[in-house]
Design a protein around this motif. Structure first.
Motif, short mmCIF file in Angstrom:
data_model
loop_
_atom_site.label_atom_id
_atom_site.label_comp_id
_atom_site.label_asym_id
_atom_site.label_seq_id
_atom_site.Cartn_x
_atom_site.Cartn_y
_atom_site.Cartn_z
N ASP A 1 0.81 -1.22 0.00
CA ASP A 1 0.00 0.00 0.00
C ASP A 1 0.85 1.27 0.00
O ASP A 1 0.45 2.28 -0.59
CB ASP A 1 -0.94 0.01 1.21
N VAL A 2 1.98 1.24 0.66
CA VAL A 2 2.82 2.44 0.75
C VAL A 2 3.73 2.56 -0.46
O VAL A 2 3.70 3.55 -1.20
CB VAL A 2 3.64 2.43 2.05
N ARG A 3 4.58 1.56 -0.67
CA ARG A 3 5.60 1.66 -1.71
C ARG A 3 5.05 1.50 -3.12
O ARG A 3 5.45 2.23 -4.03
CB ARG A 3 6.68 0.58 -1.47
N ASP A 4 4.13 0.55 -3.30
CA ASP A 4 3.69 0.21 -4.65
C ASP A 4 2.42 0.92 -5.09
O ASP A 4 2.11 0.92 -6.28
CB ASP A 4 3.49 -1.31 -4.77
N ARG A 5 1.67 1.49 -4.13
CA ARG A 5 0.42 2.13 -4.50
C ARG A 5 0.30 3.57 -4.00
O ARG A 5 0.11 4.49 -4.77
CB ARG A 5 -0.77 1.28 -4.00
N GLY A 6 0.43 3.76 -2.69
CA GLY A 6 0.17 5.08 -2.12
C GLY A 6 1.08 6.17 -2.67
O GLY A 6 0.60 7.22 -3.13
N ILE A 7 2.39 5.95 -2.63
CA ILE A 7 3.34 6.98 -3.07
C ILE A 7 3.24 7.21 -4.58
O ILE A 7 3.08 8.37 -5.02
CB ILE A 7 4.77 6.61 -2.66
N PRO A 8 3.32 6.17 -5.42
CA PRO A 8 3.22 6.44 -6.87
C PRO A 8 1.86 6.97 -7.29
O PRO A 8 1.77 7.77 -8.23
CB PRO A 8 3.51 5.07 -7.51
N TRP A 9 0.77 6.58 -6.61
CA TRP A 9 -0.55 7.10 -6.97
C TRP A 9 -0.64 8.59 -6.64
O TRP A 9 -1.21 9.38 -7.39
CB TRP A 9 -1.64 6.32 -6.24
N THR A 10 -0.06 8.99 -5.51
CA THR A 10 -0.02 10.41 -5.17
C THR A 10 0.71 11.20 -6.24
O THR A 10 0.25 12.27 -6.69
CB THR A 10 0.68 10.62 -3.81
N GLU A 11 1.85 10.69 -6.68
CA GLU A 11 2.63 11.37 -7.72
C GLU A 11 1.85 11.45 -9.02
O GLU A 11 1.90 12.46 -9.74
CB GLU A 11 3.96 10.66 -7.93
N LEU A 12 1.10 10.40 -9.33
CA LEU A 12 0.29 10.40 -10.55
C LEU A 12 -0.83 11.43 -10.47
O LEU A 12 -1.10 12.16 -11.43
CB LEU A 12 -0.29 9.00 -10.79
#
Length: 465
Positions: free
Chosen positions: A232-243
């Motif tokens: 949730d943090v490394r693979d989804r939360g952070i990159p989704w925020t950047e997107l």
């Protein structure tokens, strides 16, 4: 297998060779165990006009051999390149008009492929359709059930007009996939949000995307607390925020609904108030709070035989630490209640699984004790407006997410739903942290880009903040 079965119509006959309508593309990395179930479910499909392509993404197990045994066509990436690259490679090798992406740890239903084909045959303007996990995950332990049911709930309550794509169970017209360049394999070289990013490009271009809540698949994956947080943090939360920041697109849908954003804010307010209360009241607040948390997590501790040694070690260390703190603060009734509950959990693990009747009886007794102990511990909390404020924020969070907890209660029982609350609060907490990290990385990237362009004398870029 579908690749060896001729279609009923002649419209897919080209130069005397059979061309399937659907190409099922499955990336696999050391997934032999799950892949057997995945491909067996495909073989049992009532729809036969399909081919299956398994893309071996540098596996060191026998994933390729398993795929060939089920009649799938195997394509290799020659080294681990990530699922985005693997899916792209499979799509370029496919011959079907529709690409149906599923994960190697997913099992389809008998009518899943028929439902996919029906969508595209009936709706010529439809570019892509995504489905949902069912409400009966393959792994029986608490964390896997909770995680997969949460994913199911999100899709079952989201808008039918989708704003993104999902490669766990998603189909797209092949010509549209190729037109948009497929998944961004350069930007996502490990499992991440490459499917969401593709969906943003499609929806931004005005393409029609659909969420079919009845297009169901079963998720087989076993989750742990650590794998959930890491994903949730490394693979989804952070990159989704950047997107989101890159595209300036924050839809009120899926995991970024307005209620979820409010929940993140409330969790941080609650933690801030808890920190202040801890400074004022110390162990007299923290020890009873831990005791309540321990019993709230009853369903998870009861499932102890399926947890890892690291999780059990952390639990034991936490109980020992709080017991010592409670002893020093003179809160021995709370300590005794927690220690007895801790002992009962391990006694049940040691003796209760030998027979169904014993498992049921010990489960009821342990549940009753934990409910009684939680109520007993409440009276040891300080009588303070700060404590009241903490629990008022907790009540607001529960009320805001009550539909999800009711969903869990209906599917798995009230004790399961109660145990899910702490994990759901943790989910909102690290989502807030992920947003902070993603925002920082985005701003640093923008600053670096501006500095590089200024150094070369180029015009300042327009920044999507």
């Amino acid at each position: 297998m579908g690749a060896s079965t001729k279609p009923r119509g002649a419209e897919w006959l080209t130069r005397g060779a059979w061309v399937p309508y659907i190409s099922v593309v499955i990336p696999a990395y050391n997934a032999a165990g799950y892949l057997k179930t995945c491909l067996a479910s495909l073989s049992a499909s009532s729809y036969r006009d399909y081919e299956c392509i398994v893309v071996d993404d540098g596996s060191t197990d026998d994933s390729s051999e398993v795929a060939r045994r089920f009649g799938a066509r195997v394509v290799r990436t020659e080294g681990r390149r990530g699922p985005a690259y693997a899916r792209n490679l499979g799509a370029y090798q496919a011959s079907g008009e529709v690409l149906f992406f599923i994960d190697s740890d997913v099992a389809v239903y008998e009518g899943t492929l028929s439902r996919v084909a029906s969508h595209f045959m009936k709706e010529q303007d439809l570019t892509a359709v995504i489905g949902s996990y069912d409400d009966s995950p393959g792994s029986a332990d608490f964390m896997s059930q909770y995680r997969n049911l949460m994913h199911c709930y999100v899709h079952q309550t989201s808008h039918a007009k989708a704003c993104t794509f999902w490669s766990g169970c998603g189909a797209i017209r092949r010509d549209a996939f190729l037109e948009f360049g497929g998944f961004d394999a350069g930007g996502y070289n490990r499992p991440a949000i490459e499917d969401i990013e593709l969906g943003y490009r499609l929806s931004g271009a005005g393409r029609q995307l659909r969420l079919d809540r009845n297009l169901l698949v079963k998720h087989l994956k076993k989750w742990t607390v650590w794998s959930v947080v890491r994903t949730d943090v490394r693979d989804r939360g952070i990159p989704w925020t950047e997107l989101i920041l890159r595209d300036q697109n924050l839809p009120n849908d899926l995991n970024v609904q307005r209620s979820q954003r409010i929940s993140v804010a409330l969790v941080f307010l609650m933690l801030g108030l808890a920190g202040l209360t801890s400074i004022v009241w110390g162990a007299h607040f923290l020890v009873p709070l831990f005791g309540l948390m321990f019993f709230l997590l009853a369903r998870y501790w009861v499932d102890s035989r399926r947890k890892t040694r690291r999780e059990l070690l952390c639990l034991t260390a936490a109980v020992a630490g709080v017991s010592a703190t409670g002893y020093a603060a003179g809160l021995m009734p709370v300590v005794y209640a927690v220690l007895l509950g801790y002992a009962l959990v391990f006694l049940r693990d040691r003796y209760a699984y030998q027979a169904y009747s014993r498992r049921r009886l010990t489960g009821v007794l342990l549940g009753c004790y934990m409910a009684f102990a939680a109520v007993f511990i409440l009276r040891y909390l300080p009588n303070s407006p700060m404590v009241f404020g903490f629990f008022a924020l907790l009540a607001a969070l529960i009320a805001l997410n009550h539909k999800f907890y009711l969903f869990l209660a209906v599917k798995r029982g009230r004790l399961f739903a109660l145990t899910a609350i702490p994990f759901h609060l943790l989910y909102h907490f690290y989502n807030g942290l992920s947003f902070g990290v993603g925002l920082t990385r985005h701003l640093l990237r923008v600053r670096t880009l501006k500095g590089a362009r200024s150094a070369t004398g180029q015009a300042k870029p327009r920044v999507a903040a």
